[in-house]
Design an enzyme around this catalytic site. Structure first.
Site, short mmCIF file in Angstrom:
data_model
loop_
_atom_site.label_atom_id
_atom_site.label_comp_id
_atom_site.label_asym_id
_atom_site.label_seq_id
_atom_site.Cartn_x
_atom_site.Cartn_y
_atom_site.Cartn_z
N ASP A 277 0.74 -1.14 0.00
CA ASP A 277 0.10 0.00 -0.08
C ASP A 277 0.85 1.16 -0.01
O ASP A 277 0.43 2.32 -0.38
CB ASP A 277 -1.08 0.11 1.43
N TYR B 72 -9.87 -0.60 1.94
CA TYR B 72 -9.57 -0.61 3.28
C TYR B 72 -9.35 0.96 3.39
O TYR B 72 -8.79 1.69 2.80
CB TYR B 72 -8.24 -1.51 3.34
CU LIG Z 1 -7.45 -7.19 7.10
#
Ligand SMILES: [Cu+2]
Length: 633
Positions: free
Chosen positions: A292, A375
């Site tokens: 990320d 996320y």
């Molecule tokens: Cu997770």
């Protein structure tokens, strides 16, 4: 410009791009993957005084889409000139937000995609999200490995504002050339029967039968006399703490020159990588190892914060300036949140005669939030009245799922009807370039053990601590048996008791990688195998899994650097801490995860002569019966 560490401004981003367009032919066929401040050398920063001149430089990674070639450059903004320009053969720079959007646009109307969607009964492409991921060399089809490629998931919203991640379009993955936006491959393992039994919505109006609870009364946090902190440009001062706030596209928030009472503790602290391997080898999930930070950038993913929701109380915000893939600047408003919070009791004693003395702890919180597709990562650095620093991450958002058609794979759990969420891990790597009372630091491993039995200890009570300085760079593991901890100390500046003042890393969220030695994840990110690494400072050693993680085959970060076996005593060292979330998925994490909270702490050990918070005043009129101070009198 106020300070040499101030992040690049919008004008400086523009100037950087303009210099490269003018002097290196970086035209519209190119993309800027990342532009950031090239920080001046540490001694220059330390010696800098207000009013001194500042030489400003930008570090750039850009690539030519036509030739698929990447370059690193350093541009002098002070001299309006290119200082260095280096081709980076065989690597792919990080993904850009522009590519993510453009790939969706390019693929959504493609006849082969429309055909695959129609075979699944999907005809309204307005409801479809094509979500491009980066991936590792080993999983890229061999014939495309020398291109800049992404692979995609496809998601379907039930309604225009519905949650796309509620409905995976199973068995359909695309491979796209991100330079040409050409569809290279349609991998279609066939439709899965529709899953009408699951409920993946979280927006109240879309959750069937949801009744919002009505028994919550407001909590308000007010500071009627204003906050106790001051922000001057990018410098934050609060009680005895001081620091500078930086921001880069890759790391997001960077903390510089963290000091207490003028004594340095850290030169620079940030998150340097986040590796999220999904541990399901099936065709829907096998490509899913997200970097990320290295592939996408926590700064690029940073979102604006909203008062009253993200942050409560008397808030000061700081905006962040970033750039798009054309080098054009843009502003993330309210990117960094600053506020104080009450943190319960800091110290207390009740004496039979003197009564109760109680002090409340107060923390200065510096935070930012990043949304990486499905996320979110919420990052909080908390500075305490007692000299400790806590770094907390809250992971929330929506888990990746696929629809079960038959048996549930052993690599994940059902979280709803036929809704399967694979196990995965979030390894976060904090780069802690500490400077405890100056740059001459040593990392000491502290281990406790029962003392060997002797006649002097007939009851076998003895407990001793062994302290071993780390002499040579490398890694260290958690030890349950010895309650191992790591202290960064300055042996050149003994404290009142003759010991080296230090700051201790207290891990609380490290877990074993559980990766096979042959794993393609380990080949790309060996750093995740060990929770603690120590290296000597080197300006170009910033990315623990390598500078170019996108499409990487082999790691060029910590495991490679530390092979040099450089000495790390009484020198400028960097402490790296790997922590995160070992995510064994639960039904309670669906359809949106309550924040999973993990942290580590840096705690003073012998840095102060005694409890540094003796001077915290009691709450006015309370907490100190014998006190005659102005608050209590
Ligand atoms: Cu997770």
């Amino acid at each position: 410009m106020n300070h040499p560490l101030d992040p690049l401004t919008a004008d400086e981003f523009r100037q950087t791009a303009a210099v490269l367009r003018r002097d290196r032919g970086v035209d519209e066929r190119w993309r800027f993957a990342g532009i950031e401040l090239r920080e001046p050398a540490k001694d220059v920063v330390r010696a800098w005084q207000p009013g001194d001149g500042v030489a400003r430089e930008a570090r750039v990674t850009c690539f030519d889409r036509t030739t698929n070639t990447a370059y690193n450059a350093v541009v002098s903004l002070t001299d309006d000139a290119v200082l260095s320009w280096c081709e980076q053969p065989g690597v792919q720079p990080n993904m850009t937000v522009d590519e993510w959007h453009e790939a969706h646009e390019a693929l959504i109307g493609h006849p082969r995609v429309l055909e695959a969607l129609a075979a699944r009964g999907i005809t309204d492409t307005d409801l479809v999200l094509i979500d491009t991921w980066a991936y590792g060399h080993a999983l890229i089809p061999e014939q495309y490995r020398d291109r800049r490629v992404g692979w995609t998931d496809t998601w379907l919203r039930a309604t225009p504002t519905g949650n796309p991640y509620a409905h995976p379009v199973d068995g359909l993955h695309l491979v796209v050339d991100l330079n040409t936006m050409e569809l290279l491959d349609v991998e279609d393992t066939g439709p899965v029967p529709p899953n009408d039994g699951a409920m993946g919505e979280y927006v109240p109006a879309l959750v069937p039968g949801l009744v919002l609870r009505e028994d919550l009364r407001p909590v308000e946090i007010t500071q009627p006399e204003g906050t106790s902190f001051a922000l001057d440009g990018h410098e934050l001062r609060w009680q005895k703490w001081s620091m500078r706030l930086g921001f880069t596209h890759r790391e997001g928030l960077v903390l510089h020159r963290v000091a207490y009472d003028g004594r340095p503790i850290a030169h620079r602290m940030s998150f340097a990588e986040m590796v999220v391997p999904y541990r399901d080898p099936g065709t829907d999930h096998q490509r899913r190892t997200a970097f990320d930070i290295g592939e996408w950038g926590l700064g690029f993913m940073t979102t604006s914060l909203e008062l009253g929701c993200d942050c409560l109380g008397e808030i000061r915000y700081l905006d962040a300036e970033l750039h798009d893939s054309h080098g054009e600047p843009y502003t993330i408003t309210n990117a960094i949140c600053l506020h104080e919070e009450d943190d319960g009791v800091l110290w207390k004693h009740v004496d039979e005669r003197a009564g109760a003395e109680v002090r409340r702890n107060r923390r200065m919180v510096v935070s930012f939030h990043a949304t990486v597709a499905n996320y979110e990562y919420l990052v909080y650095w908390r500075f305490s009245t007692d000299g400790s620093i806590q770094c907390e991450v809250r992971a929330t958002g929506i888990m990746v799922t696929s629809t079960v058609d038959g048996t549930v794979p052993p690599y994940g759990n059902l979280v709803d009807e036929r809704t399967y969420a694979p196990f995965h891990q979030h390894f976060i790597v904090a780069r802690l370039d500490l400077e405890v009372d100056g740059p001459e630091n040593t990392v000491v491993v502290s281990e406790t053990a029962a003392a060997p039995p002797t006649d002097a200890d007939p009851y076998r009570l003895g407990l001793t601590v062994r302290e071993t300085p780390i002499e040579v760079e490398g890694f260290s593991d958690v030890s349950w048996e010895t309650a191992r901890s790591w202290k960064v100390v300055n042996r050149t500046k003994p404290n009142r008791l003759g010991k080296a003042p230090g700051y201790k890393l207290e891990p609380s969220a490290s877990f074993p990688a559980m990766l096979h030695p042959d794993s393609v994840v380990l080949a790309r990110a060996g750093v995740v195998q060990h929770p603690v690494w120590v290296t000597p400072f080197a300006e170009d050693e910033r990315w623990p899994a390598g500078e170019f993680c996108n499409q990487s085959e082999r790691d060029t970060g910590l495991p490679e650097w530390t092979r040099a076996q450089r000495p790390v005593t009484d020198t400028d060292v960097v402490l790296w801490h790997v922590f995160g979330i070992h995510h064994v998925t639960r039904p309670e994490d669906w359809p949106v995860m309550p924040a999973d909270i993990v942290s580590f702490t840096l705690k003073p050990v012998g840095f102060f002569d005694r409890n540094p918070a003796l001077d915290v005043p009691p709450v006015a009129g309370h907490c100190s019966p014998g006190c005659t101070c102005e608050h209590c009198a």
